[in-house]
Design a protein around this motif. Structure first.
Motif, PDB file in Angstrom:
ATOM      1  N   ALA A  72       0.832  -1.206   0.000  1.00 17.62           N
ATOM      2  CA  ALA A  72       0.000   0.000   0.000  1.00 17.62           C
ATOM      3  C   ALA A  72       0.858   1.244   0.000  1.00 17.62           C
ATOM      4  N   GLU A  73       0.313   2.279  -0.600  1.00 20.31           N
ATOM      5  CA  GLU A  73       0.877   3.624  -0.462  1.00 20.31           C
ATOM      6  C   GLU A  73       0.208   4.202   0.778  1.00 20.31           C
ATOM      7  N   ILE A  74       1.004   4.627   1.741  1.00 20.48           N
ATOM      8  CA  ILE A  74       0.482   5.136   3.005  1.00 20.48           C
ATOM      9  C   ILE A  74       0.764   6.636   3.074  1.00 20.48           C
ATOM     10  N   ASN A  75      -0.295   7.418   3.353  1.00 16.85           N
ATOM     11  CA  ASN A  75      -0.194   8.872   3.332  1.00 16.85           C
ATOM     12  C   ASN A  75      -0.995   9.443   4.495  1.00 16.85           C
ATOM     13  N   THR A  76      -0.534  10.562   5.037  1.00 18.89           N
ATOM     14  CA  THR A  76      -1.287  11.223   6.110  1.00 18.89           C
ATOM     15  C   THR A  76      -2.073  12.430   5.614  1.00 18.89           C
ATOM     16  N   LEU A  77      -1.920  12.818   4.371  1.00 24.29           N
ATOM     17  CA  LEU A  77      -2.701  13.896   3.757  1.00 24.29           C
ATOM     18  C   LEU A  77      -2.568  15.236   4.457  1.00 24.29           C
ATOM     19  N   GLY A  78      -1.603  15.386   5.322  1.00 25.92           N
ATOM     20  CA  GLY A  78      -1.424  16.650   6.024  1.00 25.92           C
ATOM     21  C   GLY A  78      -2.272  16.796   7.269  1.00 25.92           C
ATOM     22  N   VAL A 103      -4.973   8.566   8.401  1.00 25.61           N
ATOM     23  CA  VAL A 103      -4.024   7.804   7.598  1.00 25.61           C
ATOM     24  C   VAL A 103      -4.796   7.267   6.394  1.00 25.61           C
ATOM     25  N   GLN A 104      -4.225   7.448   5.215  1.00 26.05           N
ATOM     26  CA  GLN A 104      -4.841   6.984   3.982  1.00 26.05           C
ATOM     27  C   GLN A 104      -4.005   5.857   3.404  1.00 26.05           C
ATOM     28  N   LEU A 105      -4.677   4.814   2.960  1.00 24.03           N
ATOM     29  CA  LEU A 105      -4.031   3.678   2.320  1.00 24.03           C
ATOM     30  C   LEU A 105      -4.574   3.549   0.912  1.00 24.03           C
ATOM     31  N   LYS A 106      -3.683   3.388  -0.040  1.00 25.86           N
ATOM     32  CA  LYS A 106      -4.086   3.082  -1.412  1.00 25.86           C
ATOM     33  C   LYS A 106      -3.385   1.797  -1.797  1.00 25.86           C
ATOM     34  N   MET A 107      -4.186   0.826  -2.225  1.00 25.77           N
ATOM     35  CA  MET A 107      -3.626  -0.441  -2.620  1.00 25.77           C
ATOM     36  C   MET A 107      -4.217  -0.873  -3.948  1.00 25.77           C
ATOM     37  N   SER A 108      -3.486  -1.678  -4.678  1.00 25.12           N
ATOM     38  CA  SER A 108      -3.927  -2.130  -5.989  1.00 25.12           C
ATOM     39  C   SER A 108      -5.301  -2.766  -5.894  1.00 25.12           C
ATOM     40  N   ASP A 109      -6.126  -2.507  -6.895  1.00 23.72           N
ATOM     41  CA  ASP A 109      -7.452  -3.126  -6.888  1.00 23.72           C
ATOM     42  C   ASP A 109      -7.397  -4.604  -7.282  1.00 23.72           C
ATOM     43  N   SER A 110      -6.184  -5.121  -7.482  1.00 17.99           N
ATOM     44  CA  SER A 110      -6.036  -6.566  -7.673  1.00 17.99           C
ATOM     45  C   SER A 110      -5.888  -7.290  -6.330  1.00 17.99           C
ATOM     46  N   LEU A 111      -5.773  -6.534  -5.247  1.00 15.31           N
ATOM     47  CA  LEU A 111      -5.718  -7.117  -3.907  1.00 15.31           C
ATOM     48  C   LEU A 111      -7.036  -7.848  -3.649  1.00 15.31           C
ATOM     49  N   THR A 149     -13.936   4.733   2.285  1.00 20.09           N
ATOM     50  CA  THR A 149     -13.415   3.838   1.249  1.00 20.09           C
ATOM     51  C   THR A 149     -13.926   4.270  -0.120  1.00 20.09           C
ATOM     52  N   ALA A 150     -13.196   3.847  -1.146  1.00 16.34           N
ATOM     53  CA  ALA A 150     -13.604   4.088  -2.528  1.00 16.34           C
ATOM     54  C   ALA A 150     -12.748   3.230  -3.448  1.00 16.34           C
ATOM     55  N   HIS A 151     -13.260   2.995  -4.638  1.00 13.83           N
ATOM     56  CA  HIS A 151     -12.491   2.359  -5.702  1.00 13.83           C
ATOM     57  C   HIS A 151     -12.218   3.449  -6.744  1.00 13.83           C
ATOM     58  N   ILE A 152     -10.943   3.799  -6.895  1.00 14.13           N
ATOM     59  CA  ILE A 152     -10.557   4.847  -7.845  1.00 14.13           C
ATOM     60  C   ILE A 152     -10.162   4.151  -9.137  1.00 14.13           C
ATOM     61  N   LEU A 153     -11.071   4.171 -10.095  1.00 17.04           N
ATOM     62  CA  LEU A 153     -10.910   3.384 -11.314  1.00 17.04           C
ATOM     63  C   LEU A 153      -9.701   3.805 -12.150  1.00 17.04           C
ATOM     64  N   GLU A 154      -9.504   5.107 -12.333  1.00 12.30           N
ATOM     65  CA  GLU A 154      -8.404   5.589 -13.179  1.00 12.30           C
ATOM     66  C   GLU A 154      -7.044   5.151 -12.643  1.00 12.30           C
ATOM     67  N   GLN A 155      -6.902   5.134 -11.336  1.00 14.48           N
ATOM     68  CA  GLN A 155      -5.634   4.729 -10.713  1.00 14.48           C
ATOM     69  C   GLN A 155      -5.561   3.226 -10.453  1.00 14.48           C
ATOM     70  N   LYS A 156      -6.708   2.532 -10.611  1.00  8.43           N
ATOM     71  CA  LYS A 156      -6.798   1.094 -10.344  1.00  8.43           C
ATOM     72  C   LYS A 156      -6.387   0.762  -8.916  1.00  8.43           C
ATOM     73  N   VAL A 157      -6.946   1.550  -7.978  1.00  6.62           N
ATOM     74  CA  VAL A 157      -6.631   1.347  -6.560  1.00  6.62           C
ATOM     75  C   VAL A 157      -7.902   1.365  -5.723  1.00  6.62           C
ATOM     76  N   TYR A 158      -7.800   0.665  -4.599  1.00  4.45           N
ATOM     77  CA  TYR A 158      -8.771   0.814  -3.524  1.00  4.45           C
ATOM     78  C   TYR A 158      -8.175   1.830  -2.561  1.00  4.45           C
TER      79      TYR A 158
END
Length: 109
Positions: A22-28, A33-41, A93-102
């Motif tokens: 996952a890409e882990i970010n605090t968004l400031g 804490v935000q996690l972005k992981m491949s939608d193939s997970l 939560t969300a599925h971001i289609l363009e980035q292919k991530v959850y």
């Protein structure tokens, strides 16, 4: 959202055990804490927990927070200002289609 979900627990557990997934970010923010992981997970019922291009926000149930406090404490420690005690945890939560991530965000209050 069923906030006692095994699906959410499984996603968070996978990321805790394998943070490179996952890409882990605090968004400031100090309490997020935000996690972005491949939608193939592999995720059970992704259409329920990660809707396409739509944010789904819910408060985790008290039972979930109590049962999985060690796991949630781990993600709390990744925020900019970990809280010594928190009363509520919100999940977005969300599925971001363009980035292919959850995307999954935890907000501690």
């Amino acid at each position: 959202m069923a906030t006692n979900s095994d699906s959410l627990y499984n996603v968070l557990s996978q990321i805790q055990k394998h943070p490179e997934r996952a890409e882990i970010n605090t968004l400031g923010y100090t309490n997020v804490v935000q996690l972005k992981m491949s939608d193939s997970l592999p995720v059970a019922n992704p259409e329920i927990y990660f809707p396409d291009e739509t944010l789904l926000v819910d408060r985790l149930s008290d039972e979930f927070v109590i049962k999985y406090n060690v796991l949630l404490d781990y993600f709390n420690s990744l925020t900019k200002k970990p809280m010594k005690s928190y009363h509520e945890v919100w999940v977005t939560t969300a599925h971001i289609l363009e980035q292919k991530v959850y995307m999954l965000e935890l907000t501690y209050e």
